[in-house]
Motif scaffolding. Sequence first.
Motif, PDB file in Angstrom:
ATOM      1  N   ASN A 210     -13.515 -11.437  -9.027  1.00 13.69           N
ATOM      2  CA  ASN A 210     -14.195 -11.514  -7.736  1.00 13.69           C
ATOM      3  C   ASN A 210     -14.307 -10.152  -7.055  1.00 13.69           C
ATOM      4  O   ASN A 210     -15.284  -9.890  -6.351  1.00 13.69           O
ATOM      5  N   THR A 211     -13.320  -9.301  -7.273  1.00 12.77           N
ATOM      6  CA  THR A 211     -13.400  -7.951  -6.719  1.00 12.77           C
ATOM      7  C   THR A 211     -14.538  -7.179  -7.375  1.00 12.77           C
ATOM      8  O   THR A 211     -15.313  -6.482  -6.704  1.00 12.77           O
ATOM      9  N   GLY A 212     -14.644  -7.309  -8.707  1.00 15.80           N
ATOM     10  CA  GLY A 212     -15.720  -6.629  -9.423  1.00 15.80           C
ATOM     11  C   GLY A 212     -17.095  -7.179  -9.087  1.00 15.80           C
ATOM     12  O   GLY A 212     -18.077  -6.441  -9.055  1.00 15.80           O
ATOM     13  N   SER A 213     -17.167  -8.487  -8.808  1.00 14.59           N
ATOM     14  CA  SER A 213     -18.457  -9.128  -8.562  1.00 14.59           C
ATOM     15  C   SER A 213     -18.902  -9.034  -7.101  1.00 14.59           C
ATOM     16  O   SER A 213     -20.087  -8.837  -6.810  1.00 14.59           O
ATOM     17  N   HIS A 214     -17.949  -9.213  -6.171  1.00  8.61           N
ATOM     18  CA  HIS A 214     -18.308  -9.319  -4.755  1.00  8.61           C
ATOM     19  C   HIS A 214     -17.556  -8.338  -3.861  1.00  8.61           C
ATOM     20  O   HIS A 214     -17.610  -8.461  -2.636  1.00  8.61           O
ATOM     21  N   GLY A 215     -16.856  -7.408  -4.467  1.00  7.95           N
ATOM     22  CA  GLY A 215     -16.121  -6.440  -3.669  1.00  7.95           C
ATOM     23  C   GLY A 215     -14.768  -6.973  -3.223  1.00  7.95           C
ATOM     24  O   GLY A 215     -14.456  -8.152  -3.390  1.00  7.95           O
ATOM     25  N   TRP A 216     -13.989  -6.102  -2.643  1.00  5.63           N
ATOM     26  CA  TRP A 216     -12.651  -6.501  -2.216  1.00  5.63           C
ATOM     27  C   TRP A 216     -12.669  -7.307  -0.926  1.00  5.63           C
ATOM     28  O   TRP A 216     -11.971  -8.295  -0.785  1.00  5.63           O
ATOM     29  N   GLY A 217     -13.464  -6.903   0.056  1.00  4.86           N
ATOM     30  CA  GLY A 217     -13.431  -7.572   1.352  1.00  4.86           C
ATOM     31  C   GLY A 217     -12.192  -7.143   2.114  1.00  4.86           C
ATOM     32  O   GLY A 217     -11.586  -6.120   1.807  1.00  4.86           O
TER      33      GLY A 217
END
Length: 235
Positions: free
Chosen positions: A116-123
């Motif tokens: 999810n970090t690779g796909s949508h960033g860390w946030g």
Amino acid sequence: MYCLIKAELYKLVHDKSFFILSALSVMLGSFLMLDQGQLTGYDSVSASLYNAPILMLLTCVFGALYLGKDFADHTLYHMICAGHSRNHVFFSKAILFIVGSNIILLLQPILSIAYNTGSHGWGGHSFGSDSSKVIALFFTTAVLNSAMCGISLLMAFICRDIGKTLSIPALIYFLNIFLLNGPNAKTIAHFIPLGQLRLLIEDSSSIGAALLVGIIFLMCFCLAAVRIFNRSELY
């Protein structure tokens, strides 16, 4: 003891059940997150760890297969006959069992966060500022899982049987689930590892309180198990 740990590590990495249960954990954890939609890496931390209490059942299965098999194969007896002390045999076995159990439990959350970090960033704020919190959360989850694994460890040395080493911890696990869904769930949750894990994910408990409960339970189970092992007859 180093040689014993090395031997246990060799056994773990060649244990088919360990890899099968790890794969099942990843698939089950991912399935339970399907309704979450798109998550950032930060959001997936709590979302994936929320399912950790369910995945703990797989560590009960692993405990029965990894520990119970040694009594069926008389592995511990041969280790003692080879001149190794019982304490060294016990702790090498316990350490690798706990390590393997935590890999089974935490592999899916780690993969989920990475994806999810690779796909949508860390946030969140930033990975650097949030990393200490995430590491503390994972470490505390590992300690609480280790405390639950202590039940399998104790039952293995009491029962010396794969079936009972699986059924009794599984029964205790479901009893915990029943209590945590009962009328006194909020109170009981503060005093058992499984409850502390759920409270921790819901941000209703502190890292310190969860660690205290986990360490107390783990120490009690380990001390009881090693005491039984040191006094038991092996054959």
